[in-house]
Design an enzyme around this catalytic site. Sequence first.
Site, PDB file in Angstrom:
ATOM      1  N   LYS A 197       0.734  -1.340   0.241  1.00 45.18           N
ATOM      2  CA  LYS A 197       0.080   0.056   0.024  1.00 45.18           C
ATOM      3  C   LYS A 197       0.787   1.310  -0.191  1.00 45.18           C
ATOM      4  O   LYS A 197       1.979   1.083   0.430  1.00 45.18           O
ATOM      5  CB  LYS A 197      -1.019   0.083   1.203  1.00 45.18           C
TER       6      LYS A 197
ATOM      7  N   ARG B 262      -4.200 -10.111   4.058  1.00 44.88           N
ATOM      8  CA  ARG B 262      -4.109 -10.260   2.532  1.00 44.88           C
ATOM      9  C   ARG B 262      -2.928  -9.592   1.967  1.00 44.88           C
ATOM     10  O   ARG B 262      -2.584  -8.463   1.993  1.00 44.88           O
ATOM     11  CB  ARG B 262      -5.625  -9.579   1.888  1.00 44.88           C
TER      12      ARG B 262
END
Length: 715
Positions: A661, A695
């Site tokens: 991210k 995840r």
Amino acid sequence: SLMLPSGHAVSGCLRALRLKARQQAQQLILYQSCKATSASAASSPSAAAPPASNANDASSSAVEAVLAMGSNMGDRAQMMHWAIQQLNKHGLQVLRCSSLYETAPAYVTDQPAFLNAAVLVRTVLTPPSLLSMLKDLESKAGRDLGGLRWGPRPLDLDIIFYGAGTYKDSKLEIPHPRWSERSFVTVPVSDLWYGTDVQHVASGAASSSSSSSSNNDSNACGSSSRSDSNIMESSSANSSSSGSSGSNASECSSTCSSSDSCSSMRLPLDASGSAHVWLSRAVQLVRGAVFSTAHAHDPQLSHTASSLSAPHTLPTPPSQTWESPTSVPPGPQAHAAEPALPTLGQRTAAPTAPPISACASPSSRSSVVVAVEGGQIMQRVMPVGRSGRMLVWGTRTHTMGILNVTPDSFSDGGRFMETVDNSSSSASSSTGSSSHKTSSSSSSSSSSINVCSSQGSDSLSVDVDLAVKAALDMVGQGADIIDIGGQSTRPGAVAVSAEEEAARVVPVIRALKASPQLGQALLSIDTYRAEVARQAVEAGADMVNDVSGGTLDACMLPQVAALGVPYVLMHMRGDPTTMASPPHTLYACVWREVGLELQAALDRAVQAGIPAWSILLDPGIGFAKSAQGSLELIRHLAKMRQQCLQGAACHVPLLVGPSRKRFLAHLTGRAPMESDVATAAAVVALIGQGADVVRVHNVGLIRDAMLVADAVHRQ
């Protein structure tokens, strides 16, 4: 413009709209029937007069009831899910739902283990009418009502509480006479109680205090108070409004409108129709068993216990009856009336509530619960698929591997896509020197699926063989779940049609499901569209991962309820085109507001028919959060669970996706593809905060970090 429903989606919405109309009509019929029964009883000389203090007659106003559920025959989980669907269809409004507990049988021990749960419903039915409806559902489920009392049963439904009062006749006694003696009743029932229930009684349900979103005091983040229910209501409205612009399928709303929070649907907690006072007694029993004996040695759990218990004083149930011919004292009774109603009852009465212990890390509340009851075991489970498989959370961290079959995902977009030349359908497969295949080679190979045909120009197709190989590689590296997505949700991503998204993912799901190398790994469909979810589950997907939490497609929640699969409910404000900009990224206290908004979203999902035991919550790292906000969420994930989630939501597994991210790039200065080590560091921090599923892209590298973190924090 973000989500135009396909023909299938419109058809599904119309079906849901007709179903809702039938439910409302049925509820009206039940309501009128109850009023007629009440009028008839009032005119009878032998009818007992209601107590003077009873301002609300049960037959003419809505009442909250607590129902216990059990099953140990056939597909137990499917039967429990069917029962919840039937309660909604028969005019009852399911407001809250417990976790699902698996319990070994006792006394009659040569039978399968039971699944037990409880629900809080709102009904206009009188106790006898409600009992009659429940017995009819048991009969439809295949139960032999004259069979062995403690023997196997496909479905068992019991009335535990009805409003705040008591009831007794020749067939029924409320509260259930032995409810407090059995942990397989008290533990699920205690899941239905919210800490804010007490605060609503103290401060008034109709509080007009200002929303915390306008509170800029930095101390708001450090407070342990859970009284800011106004945040939950305003955040629910925020989520609803942000999703309404993204869907033209608003007709597909569930029984509970997405703009309603659970608290707004409940009766006033000081009213005689509220079951709150009985729920609080169940909490007292369970808390005393859990925290006074099992965890006296654990400072962090002792602090959790004190934060749950103090400073609230749980009220005592009032002495009140509901149009009962025989008044009985409040509280649990030692003996049943005339032969006792079939109970959840794989057990005979125990003298006291059994002690309960939790084997988990202090930061994880989703963990296994072990109840000692004559040597019997009780644990929280999540059913998956039709094979009877049960997932147990809290003993180790699970890995979800990411498989994006998209051309534009932020990290791995285009990895499994190939260019197809549409300008000449007769082009020879041997003419291209490029590494990409031509349209003729695509048409001759079943592994290449054209998903974006555009006449006279190049398009992209999914290389199914390559995608399947990558997924199986992740399984070999230790992935428990493969999450397959066909629509990028990166900031500013352009939406594709539902047809194109489904064409990308469905062939991959089918191919993976047919592969023996998949083993026990589960398949997840990453989509916010109900129609794509339906097609993916029909192709073999085991769960639905929705980044919008049901706000971008009004059909999603009822569709998942109908599919009966686990549902990952993620927190996001706005949509992928707007989520990275203010006001969606502005929070007074990010972990608190995210937690309260997740609670409100879970309540909406339960009221739409998705059991709480089938839900995973995802705080949405990087979705409508700044880099600092994402770090705050990771830092306070355990606090978010402890202070913002209530009831069964306290126990649902937390899924978090920090992989590659942007907030990691802000810290390291590296590109997304170079952020796997930073991802591993974030994963270790999350496991310490109680994350149950992570995840990630690089399963092999992350798994090693997880093993160390689990050894430190969970074992």
